[in-house]
Design an enzyme around this catalytic site. Structure first.
Site, PDB file in Angstrom:
ATOM      1  N   ALA A 296       0.853  -1.184   0.000  1.00  0.00           N
ATOM      2  CA  ALA A 296       0.000   0.000   0.000  1.00  0.00           C
ATOM      3  C   ALA A 296       0.889   1.234   0.000  1.00  0.00           C
ATOM      4  CB  ALA A 296      -0.920   0.003   1.222  1.00  0.00           C
ATOM      5  N   MET A 297       0.273   2.401  -0.216  1.00  0.00           N
ATOM      6  CA  MET A 297       1.014   3.660  -0.214  1.00  0.00           C
ATOM      7  C   MET A 297       0.185   4.743   0.446  1.00  0.00           C
ATOM      8  SD  MET A 297       3.696   5.363  -0.788  1.00  0.00           S
ATOM      9  CE  MET A 297       3.868   7.106  -0.418  1.00  0.00           C
ATOM     10  N   GLU A 298       0.819   5.483   1.366  1.00  0.00           N
ATOM     11  CA  GLU A 298       0.135   6.420   2.250  1.00  0.00           C
ATOM     12  C   GLU A 298      -0.089   7.796   1.644  1.00  0.00           C
ATOM     13  OE1 GLU A 298       4.600   6.552   3.466  1.00  0.00           O
ATOM     14  OE2 GLU A 298       3.161   5.053   2.796  1.00  0.00           O
ATOM     15  N   HIS A 329      -1.897   0.536   9.156  1.00  0.00           N
ATOM     16  CA  HIS A 329      -0.538   1.038   8.906  1.00  0.00           C
ATOM     17  C   HIS A 329      -0.603   2.325   8.083  1.00  0.00           C
ATOM     18  CE1 HIS A 329       3.862   0.278   7.867  1.00  0.00           C
ATOM     19  NE2 HIS A 329       3.506   1.149   6.932  1.00  0.00           N
ATOM     20  N   GLU A 330      -1.362   2.286   6.996  1.00  0.00           N
ATOM     21  CA  GLU A 330      -1.445   3.467   6.139  1.00  0.00           C
ATOM     22  C   GLU A 330      -2.181   4.615   6.832  1.00  0.00           C
ATOM     23  OE1 GLU A 330       0.493   3.239   3.651  1.00  0.00           O
ATOM     24  OE2 GLU A 330       0.719   1.093   4.020  1.00  0.00           O
TER      25      GLU A 330
END
Length: 828
Positions: A296-298, A329-330
């Site tokens: 994933a990417m924040e 987490h993100e």
């Protein structure tokens, strides 16, 4: 000096050409590196105010127009600098109203800017490439319906592939995006999506409001005919935060958006309370996108996820739990990383480690996955211990001299060891004081950039502990220590002496302080239960533990009970015998997982036989209650059987593992997580006539494992096992692909073809992935970056071996930007 040394474009081009990378297939790539020194000089010279970015993604299948206006200040009149711009073509450059010669000042990677004013406006009109490597603006065509989907991925240095930008995290600014796209698309960015305006036949334009002050790498554009589901929540400051969940239309029937919204609400409530600070952005969208080469990417307010987390087939509980941890987490990154951002990439570890720690804490305390710390021990810590014992290990605070250094630090040290060490720090200073320090850090540095020392200062103030010495020992040295108990008793079994011995290997001799728990366990009514607990600090090569003297020696002594410390542990002889006999009798899943970890460490360190570890797993795994612990053990079976068992015994042991897993699958409870896991891993080990007959029968449905659905993803795994066993060939792969001609099916077919036995088949797989543009991942005309070639090599290696060997030691969350063909296999 505050002013960068002047380098003329021709000289700059020559230097970057000399520093260019040549791949192992002979493609020369432009020098796209940025050094820390260059970044520091540029940050000292300029302050960026704003970007206005205008994109038109309708002009071609290969490129899009990208026009950028940047407003920035310079501290020195007449100074020179450069701006990053990886382009297909530069049409026009205007600096402070003066048109520059694009051919003279741009080399396709950087644009040289000379004669700066104290306040500057730069306008650049370019064409940029759509990418198919997960860098920049990625373009994907859905094989199901031929619809086009776009999404951006910028970490670490790839915003410059979409627009002209000062590409470093400490040059924050506001970003205002205007996007022209097909009028039936959804367009999402960091700010709420506006109503589009008509822009010609079948086209529309979306003009977004400017973002808050953020770093370029967390900006985002996602566009395409995505299916959108909406909800909302009320933040702790009373604002209504719109929520969105998106995925490709062809996957929409599998999207469990209500569950994603539920976990998001739980995360918001937990983090806003823990951080004593409301969510810092206007909305929160979560988008599951195709061919994503990470977990994933924040992106601020627009988080992207691998669409592997849209479950089109039954998945294990380990994957379900990991999705929750990844969601949280993100979300944690919205505060730590997005609101407050590292100054340079040497603190990448802190960004990722904090999010990993915080997401595990939130998962355990705010969701139904209450044993998340057991999962952390089984997954993150086993990954960290392995990575920390390789020649490639490095201190948590790594030296990051340039962007190329960053790329090799998305690993088990940055994510897993860093999070493990933070967990120990929390145990040392206390969770309440730790969170108070973090809250003060957020409030003091909101929308700014920081370094590790800024966080340590807040934690020191809140806790009263001196942390610089701790930081030096834990963050600036590599390696893992081993802790052993030394126990003396009298004839009555009363402890007369107890010490904890600490050791380190010769090449990494650091002895560190550890906050840890020692647990005493006895067998009570058939269960191993803890009967005594002691929390203490261990330091030096020998720590005497007087508090345990005079107590009766228990059946089992467990160092690092509760898993607070980062260290390998060993058991004394009596405790080890108890553990082997009663491993499945532990009442506490975390204690049992620590024992599993100790058994694996001993086998990996050649202190015990790998065949004994194989037998231990096969004899006890059926009683394991934690899905991730089970998954980790099965991956360790892959490694032990294929790599650690002596070559003369390997075929026999692999056959025993296959037979054992088939038996376990047949005996597992119907529809259980264990049944699914045993079947998946049996497909990896199946060998010999009897096992391959069984595998063939399970796939064909002539043998039924009660309650086990042979769905699309499982079919591919079973078929690939048959390909390895030379029971299925190219025609079977073609038939299965005709049945499942989706993005997932195409990737699975590529993996199955790579498992075909002949050298010709191996060469064909290599050719498709590395040397042609025919695969979805390489369908654009632009050559892939050098790093992508290595990633694809890793991916192909996995397919060629048809095992998890290359990845079984990593966590579920991918540590580097691996291609999605690997990621989908990695997470199944």
């Amino acid at each position: 000096m505050g002013v960068m040394a002047q380098v003329y474009p021709s000289e700059a081009s020559r230097i970057r050409l000399e520093k260019s990378t040549v791949t192992d297939i002979g493609v020369a790539l432009p020098g796209e590196n940025l050094t820390r020194s260059e970044a520091q000089q540029r940050a000292a010279l300029i302050k960026v105010h704003s970007y206005e970015v205008d994109l038109d993604v309708t002009v071609s299948e290969e490129t899009f127009t990208s026009n950028t206006t940047v407003k920035f200040a310079a501290s020195s009149l007449g100074a020179s600098t450069f701006i990053d711009a990886i382009t297909a073509k530069v049409h026009r450059i205007v600096l402070n109203g003066k048109e520059l010669d694009a051919a003279a000042v741009s080399d396709g990677v950087r644009i040289q800017l000379e004669g700066l004013q104290l306040e500057n406006e730069l306008v650049v009109e370019t064409d940029a490439h759509f990418m198919n490597t997960g860098e920049g603006l990625h373009r994907f065509v859905d094989p199901v319906d031929n619809e086009v989907y776009l999404y951006s991925q910028f970490e670490v240095p790839d915003a410059r592939r979409m627009f002209v930008v000062f590409e470093q995290p400490d040059l924050k600014a506001t970003f205002q995006f205007t996007i022209t796209a097909p009028n039936h698309w959804k367009v999402v960015s960091n700010q709420p999506s506006p109503e589009p305006t008509v822009a010609g036949e079948s086209k529309a334009t979306w003009k977004f409001a400017p973002t808050p002050i953020i770093s370029s790498y967390i900006t985002a554009i996602i566009a395409g005919p995505y299916t959108e589901l909406r909800s909302e929540l009320t933040s702790s400051d009373g604002r209504v935060i719109p929520l969105g969940v998106f995925c490709r239309t062809s996957l929409a029937t599998f999207l469990d958006a209500d569950y994603v919204f539920e976990k998001t609400r739980q995360g918001f409530e937990f983090f806003e309370k823990a951080f004593d600070l409301a969510y810092p952005f206007e909305k929160y969208d979560q988008l599951f996108v195709p061919e994503f080469n990470a977990g994933a990417m924040e992106n601020a307010g627009a988080v992207t996820f691998t669409e592997t987390y849209v479950f089109r087939s039954k998945v294990t509980d380990a994957i379900k739990e990991r999705r929750v941890v990844t969601i949280l987490h993100e979300l944690a990154h919205m505060w730590f990383g997005d609101l407050v951002t590292m100054r340079w990439w040497n603190d990448l570890w802190l960004n990722e480690s904090f999010a990993e720690y915080a997401s595990t804490l939130a998962t355990a305390e705010a969701t139904e996955w209450t044993n998340a710390w057991t999962t952390f021990t089984a997954l993150e810590k086993s990954w960290a211990y392995r990575q920390d014992q390789l020649p490639s290990t490095h201190p948590i605070v790594a030296t990051i001299n340039d962007l190329e250094d960053v790329q090799v630090n998305f690993d088990g040290i940055t994510y897993a060891k860093g999070a493990s060490v933070l967990k120990q720090l929390v145990a040392w200073v206390g969770q309440e004081k730790f969170l108070a320090g973090v809250s003060a850090y957020f409030k003091k540095n909101a929308y700014g950039n920081t370094e590790l020392t800024d966080l340590l200062a807040e934690l020191e103030e809140q806790s009263g502990r001196e942390l610089r010495s701790w930081s030096k020992l834990w963050l600036e040295t590599a390696g893992v220590n081993t802790l052993r108990p030394e126990i003396h008793t009298d004839e009555a079994g009363i402890i007369t002496g107890f010490a904890v011995l600490q050791s380190a290997i010769e090449s990494q001799p650091t002895i560190r302080p550890h906050r840890m728990v020692i647990g005493f366990y006895n067998l009570i009514n058939g269960k191993l239960k803890r009967v005594h607990r002691l929390e203490l600090d261990v330091d030096g090569v020998r720590t005497e533990v007087a508090e345990l003297v005079g107590l009766a020696r228990p059946a089992l002594v467990l160092l690092n009970d509760e898993d607070l410390a980062y260290a390998k542990i060993r058991l004394d002889e009596k405790s080890w015998a108890t553990a082997l006999e009663h491993l499945s009798d532990f009442e506490d899943s975390l204690a049992r997982t620590i024992i599993w970890g100790a058994a694996w460490d001993a086998a990996r360190d050649a202190e015990t036989s790998p065949r004994d570890f194989v037998n231990l797993v096969l004899n006890n795994i059926a009683h394991e209650t934690e899905s991730t612990t089970m998954l980790t053990l099965l991956r360790q079976l892959v490694t032990a059987g294929n790599l650690y068992v002596a070559e003369q015994h390997r075929s026999q042991v692999l056959g025993e593992i296959g037979a054992g897993l088939l038996k376990l699958a047949r005996e597992a409870a119907a529809e259980s997580d264990a049944q699914l896991q045993f079947t998946k891993f049996f497909a990896q080990f199946a060998t010999g006539t009897e096992q391959l007959d069984a595998l063939e029968a399970i796939l064909a449905g002539t043998e039924t494992l009660t309650g086990l659905a042979i769905d699309a993803d499982l079919r591919w795994e079973l078929l690939t096992g048959l390909v390895v066993g030379k029971r299925a060939f190219a025609d079977s792969i073609d038939a299965e692909l005709a049945r499942d001609n989706t993005a997932s099916g195409q990737k699975a077919a590529a993996g199955a073809r790579a498992a075909l036995a002949t050298a010709t088949d191996k060469q064909a797989a290599w050719h498709q992935l590395v040397e042609t543009k025919s695969s979805q991942m390489r369908s654009c005309s632009r050559p892939a970056p050098a790093s992508c070639g290595f990633k694809m090599f890793l991916c192909l290696s996995h397919s060629l071996m048809n095992t998890s060997i290359a990845f079984s030691k990593f966590g579920l969350r991918t540590p580097s930007r691996l291609p999605n063909i690997c990621w989908s296999t990695f997470t199944r």
